[in-house]
Scaffold this motif. Structure first.
Motif, PDB file in Angstrom:
ATOM      1  N   TYR A  99       5.419  29.100  -9.901  1.00 35.71           N
ATOM      2  CA  TYR A  99       4.409  28.084  -9.587  1.00 35.71           C
ATOM      3  C   TYR A  99       3.198  28.226 -10.508  1.00 35.71           C
ATOM      4  N   PHE A 100       2.774  29.459 -10.741  1.00 36.42           N
ATOM      5  CA  PHE A 100       1.599  29.730 -11.561  1.00 36.42           C
ATOM      6  C   PHE A 100       1.777  29.185 -12.976  1.00 36.42           C
ATOM      7  N   SER A 104      -0.375  25.878 -12.653  1.00 36.51           N
ATOM      8  CA  SER A 104      -1.745  26.391 -12.569  1.00 36.51           C
ATOM      9  C   SER A 104      -2.369  26.764 -13.900  1.00 36.51           C
TER      10      SER A 104
END
Length: 212
Positions: A99-100, A104
């Motif tokens: 996810y990072f 992000s």
């Protein structure tokens, strides 16, 4: 192969190191495939450091905590009962890393979404190892090296990166050494290492072919 060499090979190619080794190879041998060819070598090394931190250092510390807190008996996860919690925790860490790197870190996630895709496939592999480990001791080492071999093989076939052919030969030799080491240490049966190798290659090949 003696026991000390087998232990050294197993440590050198520990499953948690595979993402760093794979992305390190691709960052500099096939940077265009991952979209990092626009980044300087210094930035790539820094990025690889983040990958290592999130996929090796943090999960390793998490497993060490489980050992110190006596949730597991051994860091080697020799017993089937010891494998459940560490693999569940590692899957969570890798899901966060995926996810990072996928969402992000703009504009990196836009320039090189393939990094998140590769990490996602590794997360799926770990989750599968965790599920299978509920009832059978599949070889995580074989899954890791198989995933690396499958990914590089898929890139050569799909993108024609002939410069990775020597890497494939090296990976095949490394796979042989690693499987021999795991069998020498009586860590797994031939069926367990073969199943792990097949699982790792299958998931990584599928990912490269359809998503990269």
């Amino acid at each position: 192969m003696n026991t000390r060499i087998a232990q050294a090979v197993s440590a050198l190619f520990h499953p948690l190191l595979m993402p760093t080794l794979l992305l390190g190879l691709l960052f500099f041998a096939a940077p265009d495939v991952l979209g990092v060819d626009v980044l300087t070598p210094t930035i790539r090394i820094t990025l690889l450091g983040f990958v290592s931190m999130t996929t090796f250092v943090v999960p390793a510390l998490g497993i060490y905590y489980l050992y110190r807190a006596k949730y597991i008996k051994s860091l080697h996860l020799d017993e089937l009962a010891d494998r459940k919690l560490p693999y569940f925790l590692t899957t969570l860490f890798y899901a966060f890393a995926t996810y990072f790197f996928s969402f992000s870190l703009p504009p990196l996630s836009e320039i090189a979404p393939e990094i998140g895709i590769v990490l996602g496939s590794i997360t799926v592999s770990i989750a599968m190892v965790g599920l299978i480990s509920l009832f059978w001791k599949i070889s995580a080492h074989s899954v890791g090296i198989g995933g690396m071999l499958g990914a590089v093989l898929g890139i050569v076939v799909k993108f024609g990166h002939a410069n990775l052919l020597y890497s494939i030969i090296a990976l095949i030799l490394m796979t042989g050494f690693l499987i021999s080491a795991r069998l020498k240490l009586n860590a797994h049966t031939p069926a367990q290492v073969a199943a792990g190798l097949l699982l790792g290659i299958s998931i990584s090949l599928f990912t490269v072919w359809w998503f990269v």
